[in-house]
Scaffold this active site. Sequence first.
Site, PDB file in Angstrom:
ATOM      1  N   TYR A 274      32.069  46.413  36.335  1.00  0.00           N
ATOM      2  CA  TYR A 274      33.028  46.931  38.090  1.00  0.00           C
ATOM      3  C   TYR A 274      31.845  48.245  38.449  1.00  0.00           C
ATOM      4  CZ  TYR A 274      37.898  46.182  36.254  1.00  0.00           C
ATOM      5  OH  TYR A 274      38.757  45.301  35.568  1.00  0.00           O
TER       6      TYR A 274
ATOM      7  N   LYS B  42      35.750  48.190  29.042  1.00  0.00           N
ATOM      8  CA  LYS B  42      35.315  47.255  28.815  1.00  0.00           C
ATOM      9  C   LYS B  42      34.076  46.454  28.840  1.00  0.00           C
ATOM     10  CE  LYS B  42      39.090  45.555  31.547  1.00  0.00           C
ATOM     11  NZ  LYS B  42      38.975  46.485  32.725  1.00  0.00           N
TER      12      LYS B  42
ATOM     13  N   HIS C 191      35.425  41.779  27.728  1.00  0.00           N
ATOM     14  CA  HIS C 191      36.019  41.660  28.780  1.00  0.00           C
ATOM     15  C   HIS C 191      36.334  39.523  28.837  1.00  0.00           C
ATOM     16  CE1 HIS C 191      35.805  43.012  33.350  1.00  0.00           C
ATOM     17  NE2 HIS C 191      36.901  42.179  32.993  1.00  0.00           N
TER      18      HIS C 191
ATOM     19  N   ASP D  96      41.403  52.484  33.441  1.00  0.00           N
ATOM     20  CA  ASP D  96      41.187  51.658  33.578  1.00  0.00           C
ATOM     21  C   ASP D  96      39.876  51.297  34.383  1.00  0.00           C
ATOM     22  OD1 ASP D  96      41.033  49.225  31.864  1.00  0.00           O
ATOM     23  OD2 ASP D  96      40.893  48.230  33.704  1.00  0.00           O
TER      24      ASP D  96
END
Length: 287
Positions: A51, A76, A109, A46
């Site tokens: 990120y 996401k 997200h 994931d």
Amino acid sequence: MILQETATLPNGVEIPKLALGTWMIEDAEVAEAVKTAIELGYRHIDTAQAYGNERGVGEGIRDSGVPREQIFLQTKLAAEAKDYETAKAAIQGSLDLLGVDYIDLMIIHSPQPWMEFAGEDRFFEGNLAAWKALTEFYEAGKIRAIGVSNFQKEDLDNLIDNAAVAPMINQVLCHVSNTPFELIDYCKSKGMLVEAYSPIGHGQILDNPEIKAMADKYGVTVAQICIRYVLQLDVLALPKTKTPAHMKTNAELDFVISDADMETLKSMEQIKDYGEASMFPVYGGKL
């Protein structure tokens, strides 16, 4: 072995129940973490645009030596992508950064941009626009399944009632002492799977004496109790770590929490201390 167990998404795609979460792992370090996890048997990774490590995640998958089709890759769409063109460009950007021909699961997200998280504006039109972009990539075979994260009932209904394809999964904050039971039940009633991020309460739960005593009774760690709890709720778990020893123990879940102990964990008073992560909107903070 839990790493070999899967659940089935509404469209028939199988998804491993336990994943490696990569939040807060730097792009320069994440490839090694992903490669190590895959060597240990993980098949679900994931990540997210937010990120900043999609490039490294893709590198780790390629360097693992395991065929791409055996890895379930989830990312996401940025919470700020609330118009069709922005979302479309961002989705293609993830494909390019990851260096893959397809993504197994891509989710929005958040229903709101992070700076407006938990505000009154639910961005219904913006989410429909982002969902349209995701749906087009899904129908083109570039994404195998699509879903959402942090969506509440009204956000889910917006897509269910107005879009051609319904969300297949909702990824939510879920752990011992903070379990959104009503939301989980609602998602399941609509045919969705549910994923738990921060299933170990982002670390602060590790010091809880009541959970520690229960873990001792089963001869396991607090982290293992917390992950097992989520899985026994029929929710997928995404514990985040870059430590090989933790990756290994997080997957050693060959025990079952009794019904009585599950009820104790379900009714536990909420632990609100998320440590350094408390600043992030999903934990009640403001960026």
